[in-house]
Design an enzyme around this catalytic site. Structure first.
Site, mmCIF file in Angstrom:
data_model
loop_
_atom_site.group_PDB
_atom_site.id
_atom_site.type_symbol
_atom_site.label_atom_id
_atom_site.label_comp_id
_atom_site.label_asym_id
_atom_site.label_seq_id
_atom_site.Cartn_x
_atom_site.Cartn_y
_atom_site.Cartn_z
ATOM 1 N N GLU A 295 -30.530 3.393 9.495
ATOM 2 C CA GLU A 295 -29.644 2.625 10.375
ATOM 3 C C GLU A 295 -29.673 3.116 11.819
ATOM 4 O O GLU A 295 -29.167 2.451 12.717
ATOM 5 C CB GLU A 295 -28.210 2.648 9.819
ATOM 6 N N CYS B 163 -29.001 9.418 2.606
ATOM 7 C CA CYS B 163 -28.661 10.820 2.850
ATOM 8 C C CYS B 163 -27.668 11.328 1.800
ATOM 9 O O CYS B 163 -28.042 11.487 0.647
ATOM 10 C CB CYS B 163 -28.157 10.977 4.292
ATOM 11 N N HIS C 150 -31.981 8.456 7.885
ATOM 12 C CA HIS C 150 -31.048 7.385 8.244
ATOM 13 C C HIS C 150 -31.792 6.160 8.787
ATOM 14 O O HIS C 150 -32.177 6.140 9.950
ATOM 15 C CB HIS C 150 -30.058 7.896 9.299
#
Ligand code: XMP
Length: 516
Positions: A181, A83, A179
């Protein structure tokens, strides 16, 4: 030069950085997190990592967001920008980032894989009838990359975000607009895994045996053969694990000091004595309750309480240390989350920075890079009983931050008792191990109650129970009503001074786990 088997995460104050960290550690890849502000290029050179991950951020590269030295892109290790991290790479390498209202995305999104990449090969969520491959990803961005830098190709995108995955395979620099994660990006862990193992060539060796050996080596390197070490044994597992590791290496040259500050859980002294005997620790027991209560009298501000407790602790501790010669080290059971939370400056908690500057003792913090679950695994390896390792964490300032307002000895006695009833009932009902932390809080208000024909005007106690994996976020636990009822009845019946019990139903964030 061969790189160290380690990934460095540079954090731009992203709310998700810890998730990247946790995923890597669970993949058994050693990693370290640094705030972009706290690390120099030289430090990165000295770490000599196998790869670098640049986190997301709430900043914008278009609006004075933090920058990095361009040289970081030339240090010849794989880089993954997530990002903001990706947008920063693009900006640094001469691409373009723009803020386009129609391109903003927050939430789930689907991107189409257009080209082969070592990062994404064979990783996807869906193939449609025409053979097109898609990934379902979690987006959270205002700005988008509109022109990629030279040397890069576009791997995936969608209508709103044409450049959702970009890659420079030759230099091993990758950018993800989404993202990976966050658990909503279903294949996210696979992407991080691919980056770590196939692109950075990391070896998954962050296991308890290696951790143990690394810690032993570092203690051996630091503590010389005549040096003595002092350590504050608190009854918590962090200091216990630290003590046992050091004790196994230097034996009686480790002096443990247990200070009863009057702010501990019920029967803590007994427990520490037992553990200390079982593990052959050389422990001195000091009753300093009066010193603490005197210093805390008339103090109701939480931060002030913390500071006073820290200061009295150090005073009492160092006074004891002067009784021994050749004490060179002050050992603490600081762990990774202590360091990170202290940096957040939400509360001045934890062991971090506890020593005054003018003290000649050096700080020994052998488990500083471990998370609580790793400390527990290490403890199991060292034969610490399960029921001790999985005891709920207890804050350094103890009951003082669970008595809202001024702390007095009689209030501590009540709170200790109430807490032990709560914990006993959680254990009896087999709820204890389904909760990560539970405790009681004494409120500075009185409420009306009746016993028999008599009105009473007594204290209010709150119960708090949370589930959390890292103590940085937490959810309140839905303890069954009948159990809450039983606990409340017992507390009100057995402790005269408490007339009302309430249950805390707040998550972290926005609330913290402790009330102060
Ligand atoms: P918070 O309240 O910050 O708590 O959500 C997160 C974890 O840290 C513990 N905690 C402390 N530990 N000294 C400590 O050693 C402190 O001052 C302190 N304050 C909170 C808390 O019990 C929870 O496990």
């Amino acid at each position: 030069m061969k790189s160290n088997n380690c990934i460095v995460i540079l954090d731009f104050n992203s709310q998700y950085t810890m998730l990247i960290f946790k995923i890597l550690r669970e993949l058994k890849v050693y990693c370290e997190v640094y705030n972009y502000n706290d690390i120099s290029l030289n430090k990165i050179y000295s770490i000599n990592p196998s790869g670098i991950i640049l986190s997301g951020s709430s900043y914008s590269v278009l609006n004075n967001g933090p920058i990095l030295s361009d040289k970081i892109l030339n240090i010849n290790v794989p880089i993954l920008g997530i990002c903001y991290g990706m947008q920063l790479i693009v900006k640094m390498l001469g691409g373009t980032v723009e803020s386009i209202i129609n391109c903003r995305e927050f939430g789930l999104s689907r991107i189409m894989i257009k080209k082969y990449s070592n990062l994404t090969n064979n990783i996807y969520d869906r193939i449609n009838n025409d053979g097109y491959i898609f990934l379902d990803v979690w987006m959270s961005h205002n700005d988008v990359v509109t022109k990629i830098p030279d040397g890069f190709i576009v791997i995936a995108g969608n209508d709103k975000c044409q450049n959702a995955i970009i890659a420079n395979e030759k230099d091993k620099i990758y950018g993800l607009q989404f993202h990976p994660e966050v658990s909503h990006t279903k294949c996210g862990i696979n992407l991080i895994k691919r980056f770590a193992f196939n692109i950075c060539n990391c070896v998954p060796d962050w296991n308890i045996n290696n951790i143990h050996t690394t810690i032993i080596n570092s203690i051996n390197n630091l503590v010389k053969s005549n040096d003595k070490v002092i350590l504050g044994l608190s009854g918590g597992i962090d200091s216990l694990v630290t003590a046992i590791i050091i004790n196994n290496i230097i034996g009686k040259r480790l002096i443990c000091i247990f200070i009863d500050n009057g702010l501990l859980r019920l029967n803590e002294y007994k427990l520490v004595t037992k553990l200390s005997n079982n593990f052959n620790l050389n422990t001195i027991y000091i009753n300093a309750k009066d010193k603490f209560f005197n210093a805390l009298s008339n103090i109701s501000d939480a931060e002030e309480k913390r500071k006073i407790i820290g200061k009295v602790f150090i005073d009492v501790f160092l006074e004891q240390a002067t009784n021994f010669n050749n004490v060179k080290w002050f050992a603490q059971g600081t762990i990774y989350s202590d360091v990170i939370e202290s940096k957040n400056k939400i509360k001045s908690h934890h062991n971090v920075g506890g020593l005054p500057n003018n003290i000649s003792l050096k700080l020994l913090e052998p488990i500083k890079k471990l998370f609580k679950d790793e400390v527990r695994k290490l403890g199991l390896k060292m034969n610490i009983p399960y029921n001790i390792l999985y005891r709920y964490p207890f804050p350094g300032p103890g009951l003082a931050i669970r008595i809202i307002g001024e702390v007095r000895n009689n209030l501590c006695k009540l709170l200790r008792l109430a807490d032990s009833i709560f914990i006993e009932e959680l254990k009896n009902s087999n709820f204890y191990y389904r909760i990560d932390q539970a405790f009681t809080i004494l409120l500075p208000i009185k409420s009306v109650g009746i016993i028999g024909d008599c009105r009473r005007h007594d204290l209010v106690l709150a119960l708090r129970a949370v589930n959390t994996s890292n103590f940085m976020t937490a959810k309140w636990v839905k303890i069954p009503y009948n159990l809450l009822h039983k606990i409340s009845n017992r507390i009100i019946n057995e402790i005269n001074e408490i007339s009302r019990v309430v249950y805390d139903i707040s998550d972290k964030p926005p609330s913290t786990i402790e009330w102060e």
